[in-house]
Enzyme design. Structure first.
Site, PDB file in Angstrom:
ATOM      1  N   GLU A   4      -2.867   8.602  -1.423  1.00  0.00           N
ATOM      2  CA  GLU A   4      -3.756   7.495  -0.077  1.00  0.00           C
ATOM      3  C   GLU A   4      -5.009   8.666  -0.428  1.00  0.00           C
ATOM      4  O   GLU A   4      -6.351   7.669  -0.340  1.00  0.00           O
ATOM      5  CB  GLU A   4      -3.402   7.385   1.386  1.00  0.00           C
ATOM      6  CG  GLU A   4      -4.519   6.330   1.670  1.00  0.00           C
ATOM      7  CD  GLU A   4      -3.731   6.381   2.864  1.00  0.00           C
ATOM      8  OE1 GLU A   4      -3.917   4.892   4.072  1.00  0.00           O
ATOM      9  OE2 GLU A   4      -2.498   7.071   4.111  1.00  0.00           O
ATOM     10  N   HIS A  10       1.026   5.817  -2.454  1.00  0.00           N
ATOM     11  CA  HIS A  10      -0.374   4.950  -2.689  1.00  0.00           C
ATOM     12  C   HIS A  10      -0.652   5.165  -3.664  1.00  0.00           C
ATOM     13  O   HIS A  10      -1.324   5.803  -3.760  1.00  0.00           O
ATOM     14  CB  HIS A  10      -2.030   5.735  -1.280  1.00  0.00           C
ATOM     15  CG  HIS A  10      -1.569   4.654  -0.681  1.00  0.00           C
ATOM     16  ND1 HIS A  10      -1.267   4.510   0.790  1.00  0.00           N
ATOM     17  CD2 HIS A  10      -2.798   3.806  -0.269  1.00  0.00           C
ATOM     18  CE1 HIS A  10      -1.888   3.769   1.674  1.00  0.00           C
ATOM     19  NE2 HIS A  10      -2.454   2.880   0.666  1.00  0.00           N
ATOM     20  N   ASP A  18      -6.129  -3.321  -2.863  1.00  0.00           N
ATOM     21  CA  ASP A  18      -5.257  -2.032  -3.333  1.00  0.00           C
ATOM     22  C   ASP A  18      -4.875  -3.028  -4.426  1.00  0.00           C
ATOM     23  O   ASP A  18      -4.424  -2.369  -5.717  1.00  0.00           O
ATOM     24  CB  ASP A  18      -3.958  -1.586  -2.876  1.00  0.00           C
ATOM     25  CG  ASP A  18      -4.348  -0.521  -1.720  1.00  0.00           C
ATOM     26  OD1 ASP A  18      -5.789  -1.344  -0.359  1.00  0.00           O
ATOM     27  OD2 ASP A  18      -4.009   0.147  -1.490  1.00  0.00           O
ATOM     28  N   ARG A  46       6.116   4.006   6.046  1.00  0.00           N
ATOM     29  CA  ARG A  46       4.950   4.511   7.590  1.00  0.00           C
ATOM     30  C   ARG A  46       5.172   3.128   8.179  1.00  0.00           C
ATOM     31  O   ARG A  46       5.436   1.882   7.128  1.00  0.00           O
ATOM     32  CB  ARG A  46       3.557   4.990   7.941  1.00  0.00           C
ATOM     33  CG  ARG A  46       2.712   4.351   7.298  1.00  0.00           C
ATOM     34  CD  ARG A  46       1.104   4.896   6.821  1.00  0.00           C
ATOM     35  NE  ARG A  46      -0.085   3.623   6.540  1.00  0.00           N
ATOM     36  CZ  ARG A  46      -0.729   4.108   6.173  1.00  0.00           C
ATOM     37  NH1 ARG A  46      -0.823   5.575   6.215  1.00  0.00           N
ATOM     38  NH2 ARG A  46      -1.946   3.653   4.944  1.00  0.00           N
ATOM     39  N   ASP A  47       4.637   2.757   9.363  1.00  0.00           N
ATOM     40  CA  ASP A  47       4.441   1.463   9.601  1.00  0.00           C
ATOM     41  C   ASP A  47       3.716   0.639   9.967  1.00  0.00           C
ATOM     42  O   ASP A  47       2.461   0.307  10.221  1.00  0.00           O
ATOM     43  CB  ASP A  47       4.637   1.343  11.773  1.00  0.00           C
ATOM     44  CG  ASP A  47       3.167   2.526  11.923  1.00  0.00           C
ATOM     45  OD1 ASP A  47       2.613   2.562  11.017  1.00  0.00           O
ATOM     46  OD2 ASP A  47       2.914   2.456  12.890  1.00  0.00           O
ATOM     47  N   GLU A  48       3.491   0.007   8.230  1.00  0.00           N
ATOM     48  CA  GLU A  48       2.430   0.038   7.382  1.00  0.00           C
ATOM     49  C   GLU A  48       3.065  -1.578   6.469  1.00  0.00           C
ATOM     50  O   GLU A  48       4.306  -2.863   6.343  1.00  0.00           O
ATOM     51  CB  GLU A  48       0.925   0.437   7.014  1.00  0.00           C
ATOM     52  CG  GLU A  48       0.167  -0.305   6.626  1.00  0.00           C
ATOM     53  CD  GLU A  48      -0.961   0.487   6.398  1.00  0.00           C
ATOM     54  OE1 GLU A  48      -1.862  -0.388   6.320  1.00  0.00           O
ATOM     55  OE2 GLU A  48      -0.939   1.688   6.385  1.00  0.00           O
ATOM     56  N   ASP A  75       1.077  -1.184   0.215  1.00  0.00           N
ATOM     57  CA  ASP A  75      -0.024  -0.291   0.291  1.00  0.00           C
ATOM     58  C   ASP A  75       0.911   1.062  -0.384  1.00  0.00           C
ATOM     59  O   ASP A  75       0.186   1.949  -0.735  1.00  0.00           O
ATOM     60  CB  ASP A  75      -0.873   0.190   1.310  1.00  0.00           C
ATOM     61  CG  ASP A  75      -0.172   0.019   2.460  1.00  0.00           C
ATOM     62  OD1 ASP A  75       1.048  -0.836   2.527  1.00  0.00           O
ATOM     63  OD2 ASP A  75      -0.939   0.639   3.505  1.00  0.00           O
TER      64      ASP A  75
END
Length: 779
Positions: free
Chosen positions: A644, A665, A368, A359-361, A355
């Site tokens: 995003e 994104h 997606d 970040r922490d992802e 995605d």
């Protein structure tokens, strides 16, 4: 140890390679978040043949060296898979790196996706797939059909700590150059490992792309240096520095700067995304990270101690590199939108279609990927990449057929940490949508056969949510069958919000989509009984949808853009109600003042649906308007990748709530599929896939004239473009050798002439391989 020498990854051999090496753990390793480690073995070769190969993989990330020279130039190896079920290995030609007599092989190991933090800061998972990093490797001499093992991992190797003092996918990397001569003073041990999970690397490796120099540099109020590289990307900084031993350079990353020109990376959440380099004090030193990457456009440098940074570059990395398509028009904003989509794909196609890269992802969200898959295949060769990812999705699919939200799925082995992280319609449907895209673009029948059982299990799961053709997902997140619906669908002003699609309607539409695609896939691979069964199920859903969600006046019950767009595009509205539904659909656009009212699953359908109901001018107005929400708003506001959120940066320059706000994104970049298929006007025919038969059907938007597009398809290079002169259009196109085309012109286009010959009105025209010129009038 850091010297780089060429080494070329060879095509992976058969997956049933008989490994004799063992998976070996370095005893120097102290666990997650501690210094990275290395394995070392000294061995003798009487006379290298030049044809030696190294087969290698790891639990964690690895980088290999022979006699101090780096093996290959692949990054983040062995890659990212559902490690407990599938672990990739690489095969390298290393003959030129070997020498007669004594040789040394080093294997560096870092935490990587395997055990560094996965998932967000409020509930992070460490040691996701295991707590022990390890490596397996065999160096062999292959000649005359025989293989002779020269050295392999076993319990006789030694180990030690690396100058990489800490690393993590979200964390970044801390490197102390004073530790570069660490001794291999500890041993190793063989650990239990199922070698049957080893599989040859299935896609292109992650590699560096052309670097970016800073376009602007300034000092902030605390005398820290901020560099703007002019492009949001995924990768890392590479820099040179001189100074005294012990001086430290810290690099922080961000995608944006605030309106007052200050550094702002709050949207990274708990991801430190920080690089620290401690100098050894020996002349000019060069550094770039080994076991991490960041998503960024800006870098902020802090120097502690006596040191001076020389050159600095931003180095993008990606699993996709060569661009295989292009689209240009008279609109600089539209052209930049395409470029932004390219960079969002590159940034998020790093082993897995993620995605976001910052970040922490950074997870392989299935929703997606399914909305973007076709665009991905137009822009870059995404065939092997998506096939590899689908195998991870199948590995993560639950016993009841539920497909995870993300894959590889960090939650599967930790259900106590994330309850029910699977089963959302619109997301799990990736297991049906993506294989069909690969069939359309590449004619890949094998992937349909391979994924068909998983498709059926998914359709059965969705049907079972409510035991029938209408799907009624529970609202509670984590409950069986809960759904994201049309994620981030704009609601308009809070004082008078716009309608949004209900979860039940969205889920039922996607049950129809997946059942239909599963029926088609079954037909392609010769499963006729299954094709009939799934076709009947799709028909039952279609009838139920009409009863449940369409009124007698042709209004859809939720009366929102996503409902109409998806229902129109997938032929869910009865023919007798379509004229009325068309007017209701147009009214949803008017209510939103000509702006987008769709989220993740509705947006890719919006413009194609408007064209399908005969409203190309309205589609053009929605596409070209420059206010929020809209595609061109973000471009006008300086975006270099896809955001995003439509309103990620407000009109006054303020930053939207950073808790969930990525500026890289790709999902909304799925509109590029429409630019190729509708505006340039070429698309594959699913009856003759792989662009063996190309349908040319342009939609003329005069404001974009002239338009030019191309795509290096599985059948060869396709070209199409047009220009408008008054009410006259000249459309030029090229059908690749070995393919054929069909020209289709909309009802409003008349007086058509193909290659100098008048065309029969409203009749499709056959196109042989080669170049063609079409002229016609528009109203």
């Amino acid at each position: 140890m850091n010297d780089v020498a060429p080494g070329r990854a060879r095509a992976a051999i058969a997956s049933n390679f008989a490994w004799t090496a063992e998976m070996v753990r370095p005893l120097a390793d102290r666990g997650v978040g501690t210094p990275a480690v290395f394995l070392r073995k000294t061995f003798e070769i009487s006379e290298p043949s030049g044809a030696e190969t190294l087969r290698i993989s790891a639990l964690g990330l690895y980088r290999a060296f022979i006699n101090g020279a780096r093996v290959g130039n692949d990054l983040l190896t062995p890659g990212w898979t559902s490690y407990d079920k599938r672990l990739s290995y690489q095969t390298y030609a290393v003959g030129p790196l070997l020498r007669q007599g004594a040789n040394v092989i080093d294997i560096w190991l870092g935490d990587g996706w395997y055990r560094s933090q996965m998932m967000w800061g409020k509930n992070p998972i460490f040691n996701t797939w295991g707590s022990e990093i390890a490596a397996i490797a065999e160096l062999s001499a292959d000649a005359a059909g025989t293989t002779r093992i020269l050295v392999k991992t076993d319990g006789t190797w030694s180990s030690g700590e690396l100058p990489i003092r800490q690393s993590g996918i979200y964390l970044g990397e801390i490197y102390d150059a004073r530790c570069e001569r660490a001794a291999a003073d500890m041993g190793t041990e063989v650990i239990a490992f199922d070698k049957s999970v080893l599989t040859p690397h299935e896609t292109e490796p992650v590699r560096e792309l052309a670097p970016f120099e800073p376009v602007l540099t300034w000092k902030d109020a605390e005398s820290r240096t901020i560099h703007d590289f002019g492009q949001n990307l995924a990768g890392y900084v590479a820099f040179t520095v001189r100074g005294k031993a012990g001086a430290r350079v810290t690099v922080e990353h961000s995608e944006i700067i605030a309106a007052d020109n200050t550094f702002d990376n709050r949207n990274y959440r708990s991801a430190a995304a920080r690089i620290e380099y401690v100098l050894k004090g020996e002349g000019e030193e060069s550094y770039r990270p080994t076991f991490t990457f960041q998503g960024f456009r800006y870098a902020r440098l802090t120097v502690d101690g006596e040191a001076e940074v020389g050159s600095i570059r931003a180095v993008p990395i990606s699993s996709v590199n060569a661009l295989i398509a292009g689209f240009t028009s008279a609109s600089a904003l539209v052209n930049r939108l395409v470029e932004n989509t390219i960079w969002s794909q590159r940034s998020n196609f790093i082993e897995v279609p993620t995605d976001c890269p910052q970040r922490d992802e950074r997870l392989g969200w299935t929703g997606d990927a399914q909305v973007f898959a076709a665009t991905a295949c137009y822009l870059h060769d995404s065939h092997a990449f998506l096939v590899k990812w689908l195998r991870d999705v199948m590995a993560d699919q639950r016993e009841d057929g539920a497909v995870p939200y993300v894959s590889p799925d960090p939650t599967r082995l930790h259900p106590d940490r994330y309850r029910g992280y699977y089963g959302s319609t619109g997301w799990g449907d990736a297991i049906c949508v993506v294989p069909w895209v690969l069939w359309q673009h590449y004619g890949d029948k094998a992937v349909l056969a391979e994924t068909l059982p998983a498709m059926v299990r998914w359709v059965d799961f969705v049907w079972s949510i409510s035991d029938g053709p209408i799907v009624r997902p529970p609202r509670q997140r984590g409950a069986r069958g809960s759904t994201f619906g049309d994620w981030l669908q704009p609601k308009g002003p809070s004082e008078k919000p716009l309608p949004t699609i209900g979860d039940d309607a969205a889920a039922t539409i996607y049950l129809y989509i997946s059942a239909s695609l599963t029926a088609k896939a079954a037909g392609v691979v010769g499963e006729e009984a299954l094709a009939r069964q799934m076709g009947e199920r799709a028909d039952a859903v279609k009838r139920a949808f009409a009863r449940e969600f369409i009124t007698g006046s042709g209004r859809l019950v939720y009366d929102d853009q996503t409902s109409y767009a998806l229902a129109v595009l997938h032929d869910l509205i009865p023919a007798d109600l379509l004229p009325a539904a068309r007017e209701h659909f147009k009214a949803t656009i008017a209510r939103s003042e000509g702006r987008i009212g769709t989220g993740f699953i509705g947006t890719p359908a919006l413009l194609p649906a408007l064209v399908k109901i005969g409203e190309p001018k309205l589609a053009a107005e929605v596409f070209l308007q420059e206010d929020v929400p809209g595609w061109l708003y973000q471009v006008k506001n300086g975006a270099t990748t896809i955001w995003e959120r439509w309103d990620a940066i407000q009109a006054d320059g303020s930053i939207y709530e950073p808790a969930m706000n990525s500026y890289n994104h790709y999902a909304y970049g799925a509109v590029c599929q429409w630019l190729f298929e509708a505006i340039a006007g070429f698309r594959p025919d699913e009856e003759e896939p792989g662009f063996r038969h190309i349908l040319f059907e342009p939609t003329i938007i005069p404001a974009l004239s002239p338009v030019s597009a191309h795509h290096h398809s599985a059948a060869g290079r396709i070209e199409a473009g047009w220009k408008v002169d008054g009410d006259r259009v000249t459309y030029t196109l090229t059908v690749p050798a070995g393919a054929r085309g069909t020209l289709i012109l909309a009802d409003g286009y008349g007086d058509a002439v193909l290659d100098g010959m008048p065309m029969a009105k409203a009749a499709p025209a056959s196109l042989a391989a080669g170049s063609h010129v079409v002229t016609f009038r528009i109203r």
